[in-house]
Design a protein around this motif. Structure first.
Motif, PDB file in Angstrom:
ATOM      1  N   LYS A 120      75.138  60.747 -35.932  1.00  0.00           N
ATOM      2  CA  LYS A 120      76.247  60.312 -36.511  1.00  0.00           C
ATOM      3  C   LYS A 120      77.271  61.625 -37.288  1.00  0.00           C
ATOM      4  CE  LYS A 120      74.110  55.967 -37.410  1.00  0.00           C
ATOM      5  NZ  LYS A 120      73.660  54.805 -38.401  1.00  0.00           N
ATOM      6  N   ALA A 147      69.426  55.528 -45.141  1.00  0.00           N
ATOM      7  CA  ALA A 147      69.080  54.947 -43.987  1.00  0.00           C
ATOM      8  C   ALA A 147      68.655  53.561 -43.899  1.00  0.00           C
ATOM      9  CB  ALA A 147      68.087  55.905 -43.408  1.00  0.00           C
ATOM     10  N   ALA A 148      68.031  53.141 -45.102  1.00  0.00           N
ATOM     11  CA  ALA A 148      67.634  51.784 -45.294  1.00  0.00           C
ATOM     12  C   ALA A 148      68.602  50.926 -45.648  1.00  0.00           C
ATOM     13  CB  ALA A 148      66.431  51.914 -46.435  1.00  0.00           C
ATOM     14  N   GLY A 149      69.928  51.573 -45.933  1.00  0.00           N
ATOM     15  CA  GLY A 149      70.937  50.522 -46.214  1.00  0.00           C
ATOM     16  C   GLY A 149      70.911  49.962 -47.616  1.00  0.00           C
ATOM     17  N   ARG A 184      66.888  58.667 -47.770  1.00  0.00           N
ATOM     18  CA  ARG A 184      65.873  57.473 -47.144  1.00  0.00           C
ATOM     19  C   ARG A 184      66.450  56.205 -47.657  1.00  0.00           C
ATOM     20  NH1 ARG A 184      61.032  58.537 -49.936  1.00  0.00           N
ATOM     21  NH2 ARG A 184      60.779  60.391 -48.352  1.00  0.00           N
ATOM     22  N   SER A 186      82.353  48.991 -38.556  1.00  0.00           N
ATOM     23  CA  SER A 186      81.085  49.749 -38.594  1.00  0.00           C
ATOM     24  C   SER A 186      81.501  51.169 -39.707  1.00  0.00           C
ATOM     25  CB  SER A 186      80.817  50.512 -37.269  1.00  0.00           C
ATOM     26  OG  SER A 186      79.485  51.193 -37.088  1.00  0.00           O
ATOM     27  N   ASP A 243      81.256  58.397 -39.613  1.00  0.00           N
ATOM     28  CA  ASP A 243      80.456  57.142 -39.736  1.00  0.00           C
ATOM     29  C   ASP A 243      79.662  56.857 -41.047  1.00  0.00           C
ATOM     30  OD1 ASP A 243      80.013  56.662 -36.519  1.00  0.00           O
ATOM     31  OD2 ASP A 243      79.300  58.948 -36.658  1.00  0.00           O
ATOM     32  N   GLN A 272      79.534  53.188 -43.482  1.00  0.00           N
ATOM     33  CA  GLN A 272      78.792  53.618 -44.689  1.00  0.00           C
ATOM     34  C   GLN A 272      79.444  54.211 -45.575  1.00  0.00           C
ATOM     35  OE1 GLN A 272      74.522  54.220 -44.202  1.00  0.00           O
ATOM     36  NE2 GLN A 272      73.843  53.697 -46.570  1.00  0.00           N
ATOM     37  N   MET A 307      66.151  58.246 -35.055  1.00  0.00           N
ATOM     38  CA  MET A 307      66.503  58.807 -36.588  1.00  0.00           C
ATOM     39  C   MET A 307      67.728  58.056 -37.011  1.00  0.00           C
ATOM     40  SD  MET A 307      64.178  60.467 -38.167  1.00  0.00           S
ATOM     41  CE  MET A 307      65.047  61.565 -39.460  1.00  0.00           C
ATOM     42  N   TYR A 308      67.999  57.565 -37.983  1.00  0.00           N
ATOM     43  CA  TYR A 308      69.234  56.992 -38.571  1.00  0.00           C
ATOM     44  C   TYR A 308      70.409  57.762 -38.400  1.00  0.00           C
ATOM     45  CZ  TYR A 308      72.681  54.326 -41.534  1.00  0.00           C
ATOM     46  OH  TYR A 308      73.379  53.777 -41.767  1.00  0.00           O
ATOM     47  N   PHE A 309      70.176  59.163 -38.915  1.00  0.00           N
ATOM     48  CA  PHE A 309      71.472  60.118 -38.874  1.00  0.00           C
ATOM     49  C   PHE A 309      71.856  60.731 -37.595  1.00  0.00           C
ATOM     50  CE2 PHE A 309      69.471  59.662 -42.984  1.00  0.00           C
ATOM     51  CZ  PHE A 309      70.784  59.215 -43.942  1.00  0.00           C
ATOM     52  N   ASN A 310      70.834  60.802 -36.488  1.00  0.00           N
ATOM     53  CA  ASN A 310      71.039  61.481 -35.277  1.00  0.00           C
ATOM     54  C   ASN A 310      72.236  61.059 -34.655  1.00  0.00           C
ATOM     55  OD1 ASN A 310      70.404  63.412 -33.212  1.00  0.00           O
ATOM     56  ND2 ASN A 310      69.741  61.719 -31.923  1.00  0.00           N
TER      57      ASN A 310
END
Length: 260
Positions: A6, A226-228, A223, A131, A82, A133, A1-4
């Motif tokens: 962070k 996570a997809a940027g 979503r 790094s 992050d 977002q 998972m993207y957020f795990n």
């Protein structure tokens, strides 16, 4: 998972879209820094989340962005962030003729300068690490001006422009910059909206009452994060279609808004 795993700093975390995001981020394994004005409300949120020991509370008043940034710097120290999600905001329900200048100033402080202040706080470390977002929850009102929201429109238009510049300037460092543009969402945003004298509206707005749920908005927003994605419009019906119509049929949109 993207957020795990962070660390996600989330403002406006005690209600509405922010609360729904906090719940979903905690479930996804994120370590949250929860921000809003009231520490007691944030602590209740923290204790209600999955793995509450992973999360911390950082109460700030973004109506005073300089002081908020100083307090945040002292509280966070060298902690790595992050993802910053600038979600805190206040809306408006008053005619230009009836609105005191102080109300415009408060809207800009929270909805624009608060975003700028916290972004500038985390940005140097993100650039150094190459790094990170930065996410801002703007609004469809940042693309289309409507009645009763002149100050809110101005702040949200401004913050989209800021995010566009931020994206251009930080692309060389590999940072991801995401603007979320919700349409009508069924939250308490109208209750807390500022009227012409600065007092809260205190009741529901039919537009927001007919919108999608905060949970659905949060799910679609996360979503997109996570997809940027650079920018995403979230909602249903006309509030979702309006930016597209504005692009291709601006005259039609202006006439529709004037008649509402």
């Amino acid at each position: 998972m993207y957020f795990n795993g962070k660390t996600v700093w989330l403002t406006g975390a005690s209600s509405g879209i922010g609360l729904a995001m906090a719940e979903q981020l905690a479930q996804a394994g994120a370590h949250l820094i929860l921000t809003s004005r009231r520490a007691d409300a944030l602590e209740q949120v923290r204790l209600s989340l999955a793995h509450p020991e992973r999360h911390k509370v950082l109460a700030l008043d973004l109506a005073q962005p300089e002081q908020a940034a100083i307090a945040a710097q002292q509280a966070l120290g060298d902690q790595v962030v992050d993802i910053l999600i600038n979600n805190a905001g206040v809306s408006q329900r008053s005619l230009i003729l009836d609105t005191d200048l102080s109300v415009y100033r408060k809207l800009m402080e929270i909805d624009y300068f608060g975003v700028v202040a916290l972004t500038k706080l985390v940005l140097p470390r993100m650039v150094e690490r190459r790094s990170g977002q930065i996410v801002t929850v703007s609004s469809v009102a940042g693309k289309i001006g409507t009645k009763l929201r002149s100050g809110y429109n101005g702040a949200k238009f401004g913050v989209i422009g800021f995010m566009d510049s931020l994206r251009a300037e930080t692309a060389q460092y590999g940072l991801v910059v995401t603007s979320i543009l919700p349409g009508f969402i069924n939250t308490q945003v109208a209750h807390n909206s500022l009227t012409g004298d600065g007092s809260a509206l205190g009741h529901e707005d039919p537009d927001n009452a007919g919108g999608i749920s905060a949970e659905k908005c949060a799910r679609q927003s996360l979503r997109a994060i996570a997809a940027g994605k650079a920018e995403v419009v979230i909602g249903s019906g006309m509030s979702k279609l309006a930016p597209l119509l504005q692009r291709f049929f601006p005259g039609l949109v202006r006439r529709m808004i004037a008649k509402r």
